[in-house]
Write a protein that holds these residues in place. Structure first.
Motif, PDB file in Angstrom:
ATOM      1  N   LYS A  69      40.347  77.508  32.068  1.00 19.49           N
ATOM      2  CA  LYS A  69      40.745  78.914  31.957  1.00 19.49           C
ATOM      3  C   LYS A  69      42.089  79.003  31.251  1.00 19.49           C
ATOM      4  CE  LYS A  69      38.343  80.320  36.130  1.00 19.49           C
ATOM      5  NZ  LYS A  69      38.493  80.864  37.474  1.00 19.49           N
ATOM      6  N   ARG A  70      42.289  80.107  30.552  1.00 23.49           N
ATOM      7  CA  ARG A  70      43.563  80.330  29.864  1.00 23.49           C
ATOM      8  C   ARG A  70      44.707  80.294  30.860  1.00 23.49           C
ATOM      9  NH1 ARG A  70      43.789  80.438  24.527  1.00 23.49           N
ATOM     10  NH2 ARG A  70      42.179  81.577  23.470  1.00 23.49           N
ATOM     11  N   ARG A  71      45.809  79.730  30.415  1.00 20.68           N
ATOM     12  CA  ARG A  71      47.017  79.697  31.232  1.00 20.68           C
ATOM     13  C   ARG A  71      48.180  80.181  30.379  1.00 20.68           C
ATOM     14  NH1 ARG A  71      49.908  75.822  28.929  1.00 20.68           N
ATOM     15  NH2 ARG A  71      48.924  73.905  28.221  1.00 20.68           N
TER      16      ARG A  71
ATOM     17  N   VAL B  67      45.027  75.822  28.283  1.00 23.81           N
ATOM     18  CA  VAL B  67      44.045  76.052  29.341  1.00 23.81           C
ATOM     19  C   VAL B  67      44.378  75.173  30.538  1.00 23.81           C
ATOM     20  CG1 VAL B  67      42.160  76.754  27.798  1.00 23.81           C
ATOM     21  CG2 VAL B  67      42.464  74.346  28.346  1.00 23.81           C
TER      22      VAL B  67
ATOM     23  N   GLU C 232      40.572  73.861  34.886  1.00 25.20           N
ATOM     24  CA  GLU C 232      39.243  74.467  35.005  1.00 25.20           C
ATOM     25  C   GLU C 232      38.774  75.092  33.689  1.00 25.20           C
ATOM     26  OE1 GLU C 232      39.617  77.217  38.215  1.00 25.20           O
ATOM     27  OE2 GLU C 232      40.125  75.645  39.658  1.00 25.20           O
TER      28      GLU C 232
END
Length: 150
Positions: free
Chosen positions: A81-83, A76, A79
């Motif tokens: 969120k998935r990366r 992640v 923030e």
């Protein structure tokens, strides 16, 4: 006759592997100090042996898949969120996946051999001549499975 230290150590290992007794209970039963028992256990890798003896194929595979899940969950950004996973993460997943594949192969051939050994032992007891006559075919079957799974 009193047990030697070697006998006590062997009995302690057996109790450790085959019962749910604590090291304290085993030490008391064998009349050795807890420190001595702990030294034997650490030097002999008893915890690892017990884990290996009690680990089942589904448990091992579930643990490996859990590791993959943990790696993915940590991919992640700042923030949350998935990366996209980095090279290190993808290589780790690739290695774990390969381990799962190799584990399946190894355990599968082990399963074949175990079942065949049990069957042949039984067959030698009930029909020795038949067991002897089919042994070359059984060996051929095991060889073919070994090649298939290797």
């Amino acid at each position: 006759m009193a047990l030697t230290n070697k006998d006590k150590k062997e009995l302690a290992l057996s109790l450790f592997l085959n019962t749910d007794k604590s090291q304290k209970e085993i030490a008391a039963r064998l009349e050795v100090s807890e420190n001595t028992l702990s030294t034997w256990a650490n030097a002999g890798g008893w915890a690892t042996i017990k884990g290996a003896n009690t680990a089942t194929r589904p448990q091992i595979i579930a643990d490996l898949y859990q590791q993959i899940s943990l790696i993915k969950d940590k991919a992640v950004d700042d923030e949350g969120k998935r990366r996209v996973m980095n090279t290190h993460e993808t290589q780790a997943i690739r290695m774990i996946s390969k381990s799962i594949s190799e584990l399946d192969k190894r355990l599968s051939i082990d399963t074949y051999i175990t079942v065949i050994e049990e069957m042949m032992t039984w067959l030698f007891e009930v029909a020795p001549a038949l067991a002897k006559s089919i042994m070359p075919k059984v060996d051929g079957f095991v060889d073919s499975k070994f090649k298939e799974l290797s």
